[in-house]
Design a protein around this motif. Sequence first.
Motif, mmCIF file in Angstrom:
data_model
loop_
_atom_site.group_PDB
_atom_site.id
_atom_site.type_symbol
_atom_site.label_atom_id
_atom_site.label_comp_id
_atom_site.label_asym_id
_atom_site.label_seq_id
_atom_site.Cartn_x
_atom_site.Cartn_y
_atom_site.Cartn_z
ATOM 1 N N HIS A 169 48.985 37.714 44.579
ATOM 2 C CA HIS A 169 48.178 36.759 43.821
ATOM 3 C C HIS A 169 46.913 37.450 43.346
ATOM 4 O O HIS A 169 46.347 38.295 44.052
ATOM 5 N N PHE A 170 46.453 37.106 42.149
ATOM 6 C CA PHE A 170 45.201 37.697 41.679
ATOM 7 C C PHE A 170 44.547 36.804 40.640
ATOM 8 O O PHE A 170 45.199 36.009 39.952
ATOM 9 N N LEU A 171 43.234 36.938 40.553
ATOM 10 C CA LEU A 171 42.458 36.350 39.480
ATOM 11 C C LEU A 171 42.327 37.382 38.380
ATOM 12 O O LEU A 171 42.177 38.573 38.658
ATOM 13 N N HIS A 172 42.384 36.932 37.125
ATOM 14 C CA HIS A 172 42.236 37.863 36.005
ATOM 15 C C HIS A 172 41.433 37.173 34.914
ATOM 16 O O HIS A 172 41.900 36.204 34.306
ATOM 17 N N ARG A 173 40.246 37.655 34.726
ATOM 18 C CA ARG A 173 39.359 37.091 33.698
ATOM 19 C C ARG A 173 39.096 38.164 32.652
ATOM 20 O O ARG A 173 38.343 39.104 32.885
ATOM 21 N N ARG A 174 39.749 38.038 31.506
ATOM 22 C CA ARG A 174 39.537 38.992 30.420
ATOM 23 C C ARG A 174 38.237 38.653 29.691
ATOM 24 O O ARG A 174 37.938 37.492 29.431
ATOM 25 N N SER A 175 37.496 39.671 29.372
ATOM 26 C CA SER A 175 36.264 39.495 28.612
ATOM 27 C C SER A 175 36.580 39.274 27.143
ATOM 28 O O SER A 175 37.592 39.757 26.621
ATOM 29 N N ALA A 216 23.557 40.081 25.976
ATOM 30 C CA ALA A 216 24.491 40.809 25.112
ATOM 31 C C ALA A 216 24.418 42.313 25.304
ATOM 32 O O ALA A 216 25.359 43.039 24.945
ATOM 33 N N ASP A 217 23.314 42.800 25.873
ATOM 34 C CA ASP A 217 23.180 44.241 26.100
ATOM 35 C C ASP A 217 23.777 44.689 27.433
ATOM 36 O O ASP A 217 23.874 45.888 27.698
ATOM 37 N N ALA A 218 24.151 43.746 28.281
ATOM 38 C CA ALA A 218 24.740 44.100 29.576
ATOM 39 C C ALA A 218 26.195 44.502 29.390
ATOM 40 O O ALA A 218 26.881 44.002 28.490
ATOM 41 N N PRO A 219 26.703 45.400 30.230
ATOM 42 C CA PRO A 219 28.113 45.782 30.119
ATOM 43 C C PRO A 219 29.021 44.609 30.470
ATOM 44 O O PRO A 219 28.648 43.728 31.252
ATOM 45 N N ALA A 220 30.214 44.606 29.910
ATOM 46 C CA ALA A 220 31.195 43.549 30.172
ATOM 47 C C ALA A 220 32.461 44.180 30.741
ATOM 48 O O ALA A 220 32.779 45.343 30.467
ATOM 49 N N PHE A 221 33.194 43.375 31.507
ATOM 50 C CA PHE A 221 34.368 43.892 32.210
ATOM 51 C C PHE A 221 35.528 42.894 32.121
ATOM 52 O O PHE A 221 35.326 41.675 32.140
ATOM 53 N N HIS A 222 36.736 43.443 32.040
ATOM 54 C CA HIS A 222 37.939 42.660 32.292
ATOM 55 C C HIS A 222 38.121 42.655 33.809
ATOM 56 O O HIS A 222 38.443 43.695 34.403
ATOM 57 N N VAL A 223 37.916 41.511 34.460
ATOM 58 C CA VAL A 223 37.819 41.469 35.915
ATOM 59 C C VAL A 223 39.157 41.064 36.531
ATOM 60 O O VAL A 223 39.750 40.046 36.160
ATOM 61 N N VAL A 224 39.598 41.859 37.501
ATOM 62 C CA VAL A 224 40.827 41.593 38.254
ATOM 63 C C VAL A 224 40.466 41.519 39.733
ATOM 64 O O VAL A 224 39.850 42.442 40.270
ATOM 65 N N VAL A 225 40.853 40.408 40.386
ATOM 66 C CA VAL A 225 40.512 40.194 41.797
ATOM 67 C C VAL A 225 41.784 39.839 42.560
ATOM 68 O O VAL A 225 42.188 38.674 42.605
ATOM 69 N N PRO A 226 42.459 40.809 43.166
ATOM 70 C CA PRO A 226 43.683 40.497 43.902
ATOM 71 C C PRO A 226 43.383 39.971 45.305
ATOM 72 O O PRO A 226 42.366 40.304 45.915
ATOM 73 N N SER A 227 44.292 39.143 45.807
ATOM 74 C CA SER A 227 44.283 38.756 47.209
ATOM 75 C C SER A 227 45.044 39.824 47.991
ATOM 76 O O SER A 227 46.200 40.147 47.658
ATOM 77 N N LEU A 228 44.418 40.373 49.012
ATOM 78 C CA LEU A 228 45.080 41.375 49.830
ATOM 79 C C LEU A 228 46.390 40.829 50.398
ATOM 80 O O LEU A 228 46.530 39.612 50.607
ATOM 81 N N PRO A 229 47.381 41.678 50.665
ATOM 82 C CA PRO A 229 48.619 41.208 51.294
ATOM 83 C C PRO A 229 48.315 40.438 52.578
ATOM 84 O O PRO A 229 47.518 40.868 53.415
ATOM 85 N N GLY A 230 48.935 39.270 52.718
ATOM 86 C CA GLY A 230 48.709 38.441 53.890
ATOM 87 C C GLY A 230 47.510 37.527 53.774
ATOM 88 O O GLY A 230 47.255 36.728 54.685
ATOM 89 N N PHE A 231 46.759 37.619 52.685
ATOM 90 C CA PHE A 231 45.573 36.791 52.467
ATOM 91 C C PHE A 231 45.853 35.777 51.359
ATOM 92 O O PHE A 231 46.485 36.106 50.342
ATOM 93 N N GLY A 247 41.337 31.938 36.059
ATOM 94 C CA GLY A 247 42.666 32.404 35.664
ATOM 95 C C GLY A 247 43.392 33.013 36.843
ATOM 96 O O GLY A 247 42.971 34.058 37.357
ATOM 97 N N GLN A 248 44.468 32.365 37.288
ATOM 98 C CA GLN A 248 45.246 32.831 38.433
ATOM 99 C C GLN A 248 46.632 33.276 38.000
ATOM 100 O O GLN A 248 47.253 32.650 37.124
ATOM 101 N N PHE A 249 47.125 34.319 38.657
ATOM 102 C CA PHE A 249 48.433 34.880 38.329
ATOM 103 C C PHE A 249 49.090 35.400 39.602
ATOM 104 O O PHE A 249 48.437 35.579 40.629
ATOM 105 N N ARG A 250 50.388 35.632 39.488
ATOM 106 C CA ARG A 250 51.135 36.301 40.564
ATOM 107 C C ARG A 250 52.120 37.276 39.945
ATOM 108 O O ARG A 250 52.599 37.094 38.836
ATOM 109 N N THR A 251 52.410 38.316 40.724
ATOM 110 C CA THR A 251 53.440 39.268 40.351
ATOM 111 C C THR A 251 53.989 39.881 41.631
ATOM 112 O O THR A 251 53.349 39.798 42.686
ATOM 113 N N VAL A 252 55.153 40.469 41.557
ATOM 114 C CA VAL A 252 55.749 41.122 42.728
ATOM 115 C C VAL A 252 55.585 42.623 42.568
ATOM 116 O O VAL A 252 56.036 43.206 41.575
#
Length: 394
Positions: free
Chosen positions: A97-103, A137-152, A85-90
């Motif tokens: 740019h960032f990846l966003h994978r909702r659990s 199922a017993d492991a913790p779950a996360f809504h993961v957000v992975v941004p690209s650093l500015p200029g990357f 899942g890829q997204f962009r925002t200003v």
Amino acid sequence: MSRPDGATRPEVHPFTARASDADLDDLRARLAAARLPEAETVRGAAPGPRRWDQGVPLADLVELVEYWRTGYDWRAFEARLDRIGQFRTVVDGLGIHFLHRRSARADAVPLLLTHGWPGSVAEFVDVVEELADPRDADAPAFHVVVPSLPGFGHSDKPAGTGWGTERIAAAWVELMDRLGHRRFLAHGGDWGGNVTTVLGGRFPDRLLGIHTLFAQAPPGLSTDGLTAQERRWTEETHDFWTRRAAYAKQQATRPQTIGYALVDSPVGLLAWLLDKFAEWSDTEDSPFETISRDRVLDDVTLYWLTRSGASAARIYYESHASLDPALRVDVPSAVTMYPRDIEKCPRPWAEQRYRNIVRWRAPASGGHFPSLEMPGFFVADLREGLAAVLAAGR
């Protein structure tokens, strides 16, 4: 911590990038026409670190260039990013740019992962799914957000100065707010560790806690009272910065100059980045003992296609040695120091900045890129560290 409906604000847009066939053909043509230097004068050395004394050995580079030209599949990586899942925002005038994978899990906690250099979002593609929807199922779950650093990567390139780690951390807080993640966890190594430290120190009301591979102590601390291992860590870190950090000084002082080569020559870019994957991973002779060729080429090709060799290097110009000596982190913190990382901070020193360390680990193996070198261990360690952080905050 998150909006229950998973909604995002209108200014967050789905994003898809497709390299043109012409760009991929141009890359292959440049690789085929590359002009290479003669072999290193340590040629013939037995397999081991000495073989890399003068940098990337010619035979290794020739083999990898041929695979990049004839065997590597960039389209597979594009498809993988889309599945996450890829997204962009200003944010603050800059496209991010960032990846966003909702659990799918109702108990999932927001988690921000920040990469470093010579990395990119490619550092985390092997771990995002397991963090978001663990098989156990017993492991913790996360809504993961992975941004690209500015200029990357697919984030915009700043047109002026000022995009250092303090500003990046503030932008990440705004990004998480737009995604409905009012309070969140943060993890990083390398520049991502620096940004994570700033997040924990400057925005304690927003951070549930942090996990870092890069605990940078305030300057001027004494080695008195350190254990023998901790003294070795300080000596190894000193050796790194005095003898093996020319790349950082170049990028901190003349990023534009090296940038011409990195944007114009795919072989030059590959050698510049591969040298660090080799030297900083926990291997004896080649980074490909633990990291796949495809993962390294995913990263390098992302730099190439986005022409970000110069703009990514500028993070050193903006932030090299800039972490505020007075900054203190009071949110719960977990620290993992991998033995072959380039900087290792003794715990007594780290505690002068991170004043609420709830978990400290020094594994027996691993280098600067654990999410690529040993993704299974990395995920388990990150989970355990974040579990300790969350328990401490209750």
